[in-house]
Design an enzyme around this catalytic site. Structure first.
Site, PDB file in Angstrom:
ATOM      1  N   SER A  46       1.898   1.561  -3.656  1.00 39.97           N
ATOM      2  CA  SER A  46       3.073   1.472  -4.522  1.00 39.97           C
ATOM      3  C   SER A  46       2.717   1.258  -5.987  1.00 39.97           C
ATOM      4  CB  SER A  46       3.985   0.330  -4.053  1.00 39.97           C
ATOM      5  OG  SER A  46       3.284  -0.906  -4.049  1.00 39.97           O
ATOM      6  N   GLY A  83       3.371   0.858   0.273  1.00 39.52           N
ATOM      7  CA  GLY A  83       3.080   0.136   1.507  1.00 39.52           C
ATOM      8  C   GLY A  83       1.801   0.556   2.200  1.00 39.52           C
ATOM      9  N   ASN A 112      -2.461  -3.887  -0.238  1.00 39.43           N
ATOM     10  CA  ASN A 112      -1.646  -4.256   0.922  1.00 39.43           C
ATOM     11  C   ASN A 112      -2.489  -4.872   2.035  1.00 39.43           C
ATOM     12  OD1 ASN A 112       1.072  -3.450   0.145  1.00 39.43           O
ATOM     13  ND2 ASN A 112       0.237  -1.378   0.072  1.00 39.43           N
ATOM     14  N   ASP A 193      10.314  -8.730  -8.310  1.00 37.76           N
ATOM     15  CA  ASP A 193       9.577  -9.158  -7.120  1.00 37.76           C
ATOM     16  C   ASP A 193       8.273  -9.861  -7.464  1.00 37.76           C
ATOM     17  OD1 ASP A 193       7.913  -7.083  -7.914  1.00 37.76           O
ATOM     18  OD2 ASP A 193       8.363  -5.783  -6.215  1.00 37.76           O
ATOM     19  N   HIS A 196       5.181  -5.853  -8.516  1.00 40.23           N
ATOM     20  CA  HIS A 196       5.035  -4.501  -9.066  1.00 40.23           C
ATOM     21  C   HIS A 196       5.237  -4.503 -10.579  1.00 40.23           C
ATOM     22  CE1 HIS A 196       6.022  -3.779  -4.783  1.00 40.23           C
ATOM     23  NE2 HIS A 196       5.121  -2.818  -4.926  1.00 40.23           N
TER      24      HIS A 196
END
Length: 227
Positions: A46, A83, A112, A193, A196
Protein backbone atom coordinates in the site's frame (compact mmCIF):
# COMPACT_ATOMS: atom_id res chain seq x y z
CA UNK A 1 4.16 -14.02 -58.04
CA UNK A 2 1.96 -11.85 -55.79
CA UNK A 3 0.52 -8.55 -56.95
CA UNK A 4 2.74 -6.65 -54.50
CA UNK A 5 5.86 -8.29 -55.97
CA UNK A 6 4.69 -7.53 -59.52
CA UNK A 7 4.16 -3.90 -58.63
CA UNK A 8 7.51 -3.73 -56.86
CA UNK A 9 9.54 -5.23 -59.66
CA UNK A 10 7.61 -3.17 -62.18
CA UNK A 11 9.20 -0.05 -60.71
CA UNK A 12 12.43 1.12 -62.26
CA UNK A 13 15.65 0.15 -60.48
CA UNK A 14 16.50 3.57 -58.96
CA UNK A 15 13.02 3.81 -57.46
CA UNK A 16 13.23 0.22 -56.18
CA UNK A 17 16.44 1.11 -54.37
CA UNK A 18 14.72 4.12 -52.81
CA UNK A 19 11.80 1.96 -51.64
CA UNK A 20 14.21 -0.53 -50.07
CA UNK A 21 16.17 2.25 -48.37
CA UNK A 22 13.05 3.90 -46.98
CA UNK A 23 11.70 0.58 -45.74
CA UNK A 24 14.99 -0.25 -44.03
CA UNK A 25 15.14 3.19 -42.44
CA UNK A 26 11.61 2.82 -41.12
CA UNK A 27 12.34 -0.58 -39.63
CA UNK A 28 15.56 0.70 -38.09
CA UNK A 29 13.80 3.66 -36.49
CA UNK A 30 11.06 1.43 -35.12
CA UNK A 31 13.54 -1.06 -33.68
CA UNK A 32 15.69 1.72 -32.23
CA UNK A 33 12.69 3.22 -30.44
CA UNK A 34 11.70 -0.14 -29.01
CA UNK A 35 15.24 -0.77 -27.86
CA UNK A 36 15.66 2.69 -26.32
CA UNK A 37 12.60 2.55 -24.09
CA UNK A 38 13.20 1.21 -20.59
CA UNK A 39 10.62 -0.01 -18.12
CA UNK A 40 10.42 0.05 -14.35
CA UNK A 41 8.24 -2.36 -12.40
CA UNK A 42 7.30 -1.13 -8.92
CA UNK A 43 6.43 -4.17 -6.87
CA UNK A 44 5.19 -3.22 -3.44
CA UNK A 45 2.34 -2.84 -0.99
CA UNK A 46 0.00 0.00 0.00
CA UNK A 47 2.93 2.38 0.53
CA UNK A 48 3.55 2.24 -3.21
CA UNK A 49 0.00 1.52 -4.37
CA UNK A 50 -1.13 4.97 -3.24
CA UNK A 51 -3.52 3.85 -0.52
CA UNK A 52 -5.86 6.66 0.52
CA UNK A 53 -4.52 9.03 -2.13
CA UNK A 54 -6.09 10.56 -5.20
CA UNK A 55 -4.99 9.09 -8.50
CA UNK A 56 -1.66 10.58 -9.52
CA UNK A 57 -0.63 11.73 -6.01
CA UNK A 58 1.46 8.71 -5.01
CA UNK A 59 5.25 8.71 -5.24
CA UNK A 60 5.18 6.16 -8.08
CA UNK A 61 2.96 8.40 -10.21
CA UNK A 62 5.22 11.35 -9.36
CA UNK A 63 8.21 9.27 -10.47
CA UNK A 64 6.64 8.76 -13.89
CA UNK A 65 6.06 12.52 -14.12
CA UNK A 66 9.66 13.27 -13.18
CA UNK A 67 10.98 10.83 -15.75
CA UNK A 68 8.85 12.55 -18.39
CA UNK A 69 10.16 15.94 -17.28
CA UNK A 70 13.69 14.58 -17.81
CA UNK A 71 12.72 13.42 -21.32
CA UNK A 72 13.51 9.87 -20.25
CA UNK A 73 11.88 7.21 -22.39
CA UNK A 74 10.91 5.08 -19.39
CA UNK A 75 7.61 3.34 -18.77
CA UNK A 76 6.58 2.80 -15.14
CA UNK A 77 4.30 -0.10 -14.22
CA UNK A 78 2.92 -0.04 -10.69
CA UNK A 79 2.10 -3.62 -9.69
CA UNK A 80 1.78 -2.81 -5.99
CA UNK A 81 -1.07 -4.31 -3.98
CA UNK A 82 -2.34 -2.96 -0.67
CA UNK A 83 -1.93 -5.46 2.15
CA UNK A 84 0.67 -7.51 0.27
CA UNK A 85 3.19 -9.55 2.24
CA UNK A 86 6.54 -10.83 1.03
CA UNK A 87 5.01 -14.29 0.59
CA UNK A 88 2.15 -12.92 -1.49
CA UNK A 89 4.54 -10.91 -3.62
CA UNK A 90 6.78 -13.89 -4.19
CA UNK A 91 3.79 -15.87 -5.38
CA UNK A 92 2.82 -13.38 -8.09
CA UNK A 93 6.19 -11.97 -9.17
CA UNK A 94 6.96 -14.49 -11.92
CA UNK A 95 3.76 -13.63 -13.77
CA UNK A 96 4.48 -9.91 -13.47
CA UNK A 97 8.02 -10.33 -14.79
CA UNK A 98 6.77 -12.36 -17.74
CA UNK A 99 4.01 -9.89 -18.53
CA UNK A 100 5.99 -6.64 -18.22
CA UNK A 101 9.60 -7.71 -18.93
CA UNK A 102 11.03 -4.83 -16.86
CA UNK A 103 14.55 -3.43 -17.03
CA UNK A 104 14.39 -2.40 -13.37
CA UNK A 105 12.38 -3.83 -10.49
CA UNK A 106 11.78 -1.65 -7.45
CA UNK A 107 11.06 -4.11 -4.64
CA UNK A 108 9.10 -2.56 -1.77
CA UNK A 109 7.68 -5.31 0.39
CA UNK A 110 7.99 -6.45 4.00
CA UNK A 111 6.09 -3.78 5.93
CA UNK A 112 3.02 -6.00 6.30
CA UNK A 113 5.21 -8.89 7.44
CA UNK A 114 6.47 -6.65 10.23
CA UNK A 115 3.03 -5.34 11.19
CA UNK A 116 1.82 -8.93 11.48
CA UNK A 117 4.97 -10.01 13.37
CA UNK A 118 5.66 -12.71 10.79
CA UNK A 119 9.00 -14.56 10.94
CA UNK A 120 11.80 -12.26 9.81
CA UNK A 121 13.88 -15.09 8.37
CA UNK A 122 11.00 -16.10 6.10
CA UNK A 123 10.55 -12.50 4.93
CA UNK A 124 14.24 -12.29 4.08
CA UNK A 125 14.05 -15.57 2.17
CA UNK A 126 11.06 -14.33 0.18
CA UNK A 127 12.73 -11.04 -0.68
CA UNK A 128 15.91 -12.86 -1.67
CA UNK A 129 13.96 -15.18 -3.96
CA UNK A 130 12.32 -12.17 -5.63
CA UNK A 131 15.70 -10.52 -6.16
CA UNK A 132 16.99 -13.72 -7.76
CA UNK A 133 13.92 -14.07 -9.99
CA UNK A 134 14.12 -10.45 -11.11
CA UNK A 135 17.79 -10.78 -12.00
CA UNK A 136 17.19 -14.05 -13.79
CA UNK A 137 14.68 -12.23 -16.00
CA UNK A 138 17.36 -9.68 -16.90
CA UNK A 139 16.21 -6.86 -14.62
CA UNK A 140 18.22 -4.75 -12.22
CA UNK A 141 16.84 -4.50 -8.69
CA UNK A 142 16.36 -1.63 -6.26
CA UNK A 143 15.45 -2.82 -2.76
CA UNK A 144 13.59 -0.38 -0.53
CA UNK A 145 14.24 -1.00 3.14
CA UNK A 146 11.70 -0.50 5.90
CA UNK A 147 11.49 0.10 9.64
CA UNK A 148 8.58 -0.65 11.96
CA UNK A 149 7.54 0.73 15.36
CA UNK A 150 8.66 -1.11 18.48
CA UNK A 151 5.16 -2.44 19.22
CA UNK A 152 6.51 -5.99 19.18
CA UNK A 153 9.65 -5.09 21.06
CA UNK A 154 12.86 -3.27 20.14
CA UNK A 155 14.67 -6.49 19.34
CA UNK A 156 12.10 -7.54 16.74
CA UNK A 157 12.07 -4.06 15.20
CA UNK A 158 15.88 -3.94 14.99
CA UNK A 159 16.14 -7.43 13.52
CA UNK A 160 13.42 -6.57 11.03
CA UNK A 161 15.34 -3.62 9.62
CA UNK A 162 18.65 -5.48 9.76
CA UNK A 163 17.17 -8.15 7.48
CA UNK A 164 16.98 -5.58 4.67
CA UNK A 165 20.48 -4.29 5.35
CA UNK A 166 22.09 -7.73 5.36
CA UNK A 167 20.12 -8.88 2.31
CA UNK A 168 21.26 -5.84 0.34
CA UNK A 169 24.89 -6.62 1.22
CA UNK A 170 24.57 -10.31 0.44
CA UNK A 171 22.95 -9.73 -2.95
CA UNK A 172 24.76 -6.48 -3.83
CA UNK A 173 21.60 -4.73 -5.03
CA UNK A 174 20.88 -1.03 -5.14
CA UNK A 175 19.41 -0.15 -1.77
CA UNK A 176 17.55 2.57 0.11
CA UNK A 177 17.83 1.63 3.82
CA UNK A 178 14.55 3.29 4.88
CA UNK A 179 12.62 4.92 2.08
CA UNK A 180 10.22 6.71 4.47
CA UNK A 181 13.11 8.23 6.40
CA UNK A 182 12.48 11.88 5.36
CA UNK A 183 8.90 11.82 6.64
CA UNK A 184 8.74 9.18 9.37
CA UNK A 185 9.35 11.46 12.37
CA UNK A 186 6.59 13.97 11.64
CA UNK A 187 3.04 12.83 12.39
CA UNK A 188 1.65 15.50 10.05
CA UNK A 189 3.07 13.54 7.09
CA UNK A 190 0.60 10.69 7.63
CA UNK A 191 -3.06 10.02 7.06
CA UNK A 192 -5.46 9.58 9.97
CA UNK A 193 -4.47 5.93 10.34
CA UNK A 194 -0.94 6.97 11.29
CA UNK A 195 0.49 4.38 8.91
CA UNK A 196 0.11 5.63 5.34
CA UNK A 197 1.86 8.81 4.16
CA UNK A 198 -0.40 11.58 2.89
CA UNK A 199 -0.19 13.37 -0.43
CA UNK A 200 2.05 16.15 0.89
CA UNK A 201 4.67 13.59 1.91
CA UNK A 202 4.90 11.80 -1.45
CA UNK A 203 7.47 14.13 -3.12
CA UNK A 204 9.89 13.60 -0.22
CA UNK A 205 9.54 9.82 -0.60
CA UNK A 206 10.35 10.11 -4.29
CA UNK A 207 13.39 12.26 -3.51
CA UNK A 208 14.64 9.52 -1.19
CA UNK A 209 14.25 6.83 -3.88
CA UNK A 210 15.43 8.83 -6.90
CA UNK A 211 19.24 8.89 -6.29
CA UNK A 212 19.31 5.09 -6.07
CA UNK A 213 17.05 4.62 -9.09
CA UNK A 214 18.69 7.03 -11.52
CA UNK A 215 21.98 5.08 -11.95
CA UNK A 216 19.99 1.95 -12.87
CA UNK A 217 18.47 3.69 -15.90
CA UNK A 218 20.40 4.60 -19.04
CA UNK A 219 18.87 8.08 -19.18
CA UNK A 220 20.75 11.13 -17.92
CA UNK A 221 18.48 12.04 -15.01
CA UNK A 222 18.69 15.16 -12.90
CA UNK A 223 18.94 14.86 -9.13
CA UNK A 224 16.30 16.68 -7.05
CA UNK A 225 17.30 20.09 -5.74
CA UNK A 226 18.44 20.15 -2.13
CA UNK A 227 15.72 21.32 0.21
Amino acid sequence: MTLSRVLFYGVRAPWRRMVVALTAATLFATCSFAYAQSSVLVFGDSLSAGYGLARGDGWVALMQERLAENDADVKVVNASVSGETSAGGRGRLDAALERHDPDVVILELGANDGLRALPIAKMKTNLGAMIDASRASGAKVLLLGMRIPTNYGKRYADNFHQAFVSLAKETDVAFVPFFLDPIARDRSNFQDDGVHPNADAQPAILDEVWPALAPLLSADLEMPAAS
